[in-house]
Design an enzyme around this catalytic site. Structure first.
Site, short mmCIF file in Angstrom:
data_model
loop_
_atom_site.label_atom_id
_atom_site.label_comp_id
_atom_site.label_asym_id
_atom_site.label_seq_id
_atom_site.Cartn_x
_atom_site.Cartn_y
_atom_site.Cartn_z
N GLU A 170 43.47 42.60 0.81
CA GLU A 170 44.25 42.40 -0.38
C GLU A 170 44.91 41.10 -0.12
OE1 GLU A 170 47.73 43.96 -3.03
OE2 GLU A 170 46.49 45.56 -2.24
N GLU A 175 53.43 37.32 -7.28
CA GLU A 175 53.94 38.70 -7.56
C GLU A 175 55.44 38.51 -7.34
OE1 GLU A 175 53.28 43.26 -6.17
OE2 GLU A 175 52.67 41.52 -4.51
#
Length: 386
Positions: A170, A175
């Site tokens: 990932e 974010e």
């Protein structure tokens, strides 16, 4: 992202990324962007010295255009996730038809601008969840944004993930939570991948939670993974938006996975000209080198995802210390709190790595066809004069 989740629950809109094999099961209908497609001819690019990149072993390559997603066709190759949020967010993900009907996805500026947002019109009773759009799927990934989501209780992300998480890896490109000003880049993998802190990058290795953020293993340290916080306060939140947005780039090849962010006034001209050359951009904000992590082993068959969730494992657990008012659950009740929870996208472009024959010349002088012709004409002119 700080999320222990199976891949099947992680996507809303899906495009296949960097895969050379067909996907199996329910993912057979997903689009493979980089699998075996023949790149278009770009002869003009070959004449540009500054568009040629070099691997550490000296072999030259180009980043050639592979796919472009923008305007009214942006959503055509995506599917929408409409199940329970795997990160325990207080959010209801909805399908494509409802998303358009409720105005959570739409176009502006005569179809040139793509927007995705959270519901900012419906008043909720305590305990009810807010509707949202979340996720796409799609190596060099260039995202041009006018606006990225932010606000108390808001947890947006732009990330890629492989099947059979965490074995496929990932990559969290954008974010953050609440009104943070610094973007956080992270990698989550199976055991055996580590962040080389001797690599060249401008960010700071995260120390949140007292965990070792140089071990990317998602099975330990509450899935904190390897994390780097960008130094620029224009990389996330209200200041990023006030600068007119900008561009995020993720370069993924066998050598490293690197992330750059540029606020609007600092976007390199080679990006706007469609001839990206990462070697000219300086050190990235974050970099995972292959020196302590076999990139091709730990990352593969990714899909690219946009999402907006609320509260949940990160925004919810950090709410009490965020400086935001009330509780996270109370924050969800008033739609006015989510006017900034919006993705405003100019384009998402994917470039394909194309190797060239030969090696990096030892001389600093690189001559194109035009250069040779110029020298030849000069030589002939000298002969005629003499």
């Amino acid at each position: 992202m700080f999320r222990a989740l199976p891949f099947a629950l992680s996507t809303l809109l899906i495009l296949c990324v960097a895969s050379n094999t067909a996907l199996s099961g329910s993912r057979d209908t997903e689009l493979s962007l980089l699998a075996g497609d023949t790149p278009p001819a770009h002869s003009t690019v070959l004449e540009k010295r500054d568009s040629i990149n070099y691997n550490p072993n000296g072999s030259p390559f180009l980043w050639l255009p592979q796919d472009e997603y923008l305007g009214r066709t942006f959503y055509d190759k995506f599917r929408f996730f409409e199940w329970k949020d795997p990160t325990n967010g207080h959010v209801n993900y909805i399908n494509r038809s409802l998303a358009f009907e409720r105005g959570l996805v739409y176009f502006e500026d005569d179809g040139k601008l793509v927007r995705m947002k959270a519901d900012n019109t419906t008043h909720l009773e305590r305990g009810r969840y807010r509707d949202s759009l979340a996720t796409y799927n799609t190596g060099l990934f260039i995202l041009d944004l006018n606006q990225a989501p932010w606000g108390c209780a808001v947890w947006p992300a732009f990330w890629t993930v492989g099947g059979n998480w965490p074995w496929g890896g990932e990559i969290d490109i954008i974010e953050g939570v609440h009104d943070n000003q610094h973007n956080q880049v992270a990698w989550h993998t199976a055991p055996g991948c580590h962040l080389d802190t001797n690599a060249s990058f401008t960010g700071t290795v995260s120390s949140a939670g007292g965990h070792n953020h140089t071990n990317c293993d998602a099975n330990i340290n509450d899935n904190s993974g390897c994390g780097i916080t960008e130094w620029s306060r224009a990389s996330y939140g209200p200041y990023f938006d006030s600068q007119g947005g900008g561009v995020f780039v993720m370069k993924w090849d066998e050598n490293d996975i690197s992330v750059w962010s540029f606020y609007r006034a600092a976007v390199p001209t080679d990006i706007t000209d469609g001839r990206p050359n990462p070697s000219e951009w300086g050190a990235p904000s974050a970099r995972l080198l292959s020196t302590q992590c076999n990139i091709t082993q730990f990352f593969g068959n990714h899909s690219i995802i946009f999402d907006i969730t609320f509260c949940g494992d990160w925004a919810g657990n950090s709410y009490a210390t965020s400086g935001c008012p009330g509780t996270c659950e109370e924050r969800l009740m008033d739609p006015k709190n989510f006017e900034n929870a919006t993705w405003s996208i100019n384009s998402l472009k994917v470039y394909r790595k194309q190797l060239l024959a030969g090696n990096k010349p030892s001389s600093a002088i690189i001559l194109t066809v035009h250069s040779w012709m110029s020298l030849l004409m000069t030589f002939l002119a000298c002969i005629m004069i003499s």
